[in-house]
Design a protein around this motif. Structure first.
Motif, PDB file in Angstrom:
ATOM      1  N   UNK A 111       0.826  -1.216   0.000  1.00 50.43           N
ATOM      2  CA  UNK A 111       0.000   0.000   0.000  1.00 50.43           C
ATOM      3  C   UNK A 111       0.857   1.261   0.000  1.00 50.43           C
ATOM      4  N   UNK A 112       2.005   1.213   0.700  1.00 53.21           N
ATOM      5  CA  UNK A 112       2.887   2.398   0.697  1.00 53.21           C
ATOM      6  C   UNK A 112       3.410   2.667  -0.714  1.00 53.21           C
TER       7      UNK A 112
ATOM      8  N   UNK B  97       8.878   9.039   2.991  1.00 59.00           N
ATOM      9  CA  UNK B  97       7.456   8.705   3.129  1.00 59.00           C
ATOM     10  C   UNK B  97       7.297   7.408   3.923  1.00 59.00           C
ATOM     11  N   UNK B  98       8.090   6.406   3.566  1.00 58.00           N
ATOM     12  CA  UNK B  98       7.987   5.096   4.215  1.00 58.00           C
ATOM     13  C   UNK B  98       8.263   5.204   5.714  1.00 58.00           C
ATOM     14  N   UNK B  99       9.316   5.934   6.052  1.00 57.29           N
ATOM     15  CA  UNK B  99       9.686   6.076   7.467  1.00 57.29           C
ATOM     16  C   UNK B  99       8.565   6.774   8.249  1.00 57.29           C
TER      17      UNK B  99
ATOM     18  N   UNK C 189      -1.454   6.648   9.906  1.00 54.88           N
ATOM     19  CA  UNK C 189      -2.454   7.572   9.364  1.00 54.88           C
ATOM     20  C   UNK C 189      -1.903   8.410   8.205  1.00 54.88           C
ATOM     21  N   UNK C 190      -0.574   8.536   8.150  1.00 57.98           N
ATOM     22  CA  UNK C 190       0.028   9.350   7.084  1.00 57.98           C
ATOM     23  C   UNK C 190       0.043   8.625   5.735  1.00 57.98           C
ATOM     24  N   UNK C 191      -0.374   7.355   5.712  1.00 53.30           N
ATOM     25  CA  UNK C 191      -0.405   6.586   4.459  1.00 53.30           C
ATOM     26  C   UNK C 191      -1.141   7.365   3.371  1.00 53.30           C
TER      27      UNK C 191
ATOM     28  N   UNK D 182      -1.872  10.655   3.378  1.00 51.87           N
ATOM     29  CA  UNK D 182      -1.717  12.048   3.802  1.00 51.87           C
ATOM     30  C   UNK D 182      -2.209  13.052   2.756  1.00 51.87           C
ATOM     31  N   UNK D 183      -2.125  12.704   1.475  1.00 53.90           N
ATOM     32  CA  UNK D 183      -2.428  13.701   0.430  1.00 53.90           C
ATOM     33  C   UNK D 183      -3.745  13.425  -0.296  1.00 53.90           C
ATOM     34  N   UNK D 184      -4.542  12.521   0.261  1.00 58.06           N
ATOM     35  CA  UNK D 184      -5.846  12.259  -0.356  1.00 58.06           C
ATOM     36  C   UNK D 184      -6.201  10.793  -0.239  1.00 58.06           C
ATOM     37  N   UNK D 185      -7.512  10.497  -0.133  1.00 50.93           N
ATOM     38  CA  UNK D 185      -7.943   9.108   0.049  1.00 50.93           C
ATOM     39  C   UNK D 185      -7.844   8.311  -1.245  1.00 50.93           C
TER      40      UNK D 185
END
Length: 212
Positions: free
Chosen positions: A105-106, A171-173, A180-182, A184-187
């Motif tokens: 998913x990341x 991003x991964x870290x 929750x930051x997965x 972060x920029x939109x669902x």
């Protein structure tokens, strides 16, 4: 599609698909052909869901409303970039979309957010996506200013090497520390409720799906 071909397709897709078993793959194939309207094969043409049909599914089934993000999700599914999602892209895409591991998913979310595909999420890309996904608040001040502040806050939290943009490592870290930051920029993944409803419906009887 004749039974033999369908069986072979089901077996091939099941073998290469991590998160669905054979009967689930078969349900997804049935649903796919219901959605494309029963055209299973035509000489020399690719049968698939075009951008509009696919976005319609994202909107009505998974409650997505952000045009930019839906477009990026479509590109995430359409691996060969031919403008339509084929049956194998559909099954493999849903495997990650519905049941992917955090790693998968990341990778997927990062690709969705990296709008120009250069391997980084830049300030401009963050600005575009956040501007798109935030509700427009009627207020005196320039809304763009608020979004710029949000970009700065996000960078402060996620940009580990302080180069003013997010690499996948940044991003991964950040996501590993705060899941929750997965998004972060939109669902760009389904929420648990629509995921459960989709699976319950489709794996029970894919032909009833359109009656929802």
């Amino acid at each position: 599609m004749n039974r033999k071909k369908l069986q072979k397709l089901t077996e091939t897709l099941t073998k290469n698909c991590k998160h669905f078993n054979k009967s689930e793959v078969k349900c997804l194939i049935d649903l796919f052909y219901t959605l494309v309207g029963g055209i299973t094969e035509r000489q020399g043409t690719v049968v698939g869901l075009d951008r509009n049909a696919f976005r319609n599914i994202l909107h009505t089934t998974f409650g997505m409303t952000d045009d930019m993000i839906m477009d990026r999700v479509f590109r995430g599914f359409d691996k060969d970039n031919d403008g339509c999602v084929t049956v194998s892209e559909w099954v493999y895409g849903l495997s990650l979309f519905l049941r992917g591991t955090l790693e998968e998913k990341m990778k997927y979310c990062f690709e969705v957010f990296d709008l120009n595909g250069d391997g980084f999420i830049s300030k401009e890309e963050m600005f575009h996506m956040l501007k798109n996904s935030l509700l427009k608040q009627p207020s005196e001040e320039d809304p763009d200013e608020g979004i710029k502040d949000l970009v700065e806050i996000t960078l402060k939290k996620m940009d580990r090497d302080h180069d003013g943009k997010l690499s996948f490592a940044d991003y991964e870290q950040a996501v590993r520390e705060e899941t929750l930051l997965l998004e972060a920029f939109g669902p760009c993944l389904p929420d648990p409720k629509s995921q459960m409803e989709f699976e319950t419906q489709v794996f029970k009887d894919p032909h009833e799906f359109n009656d929802m």
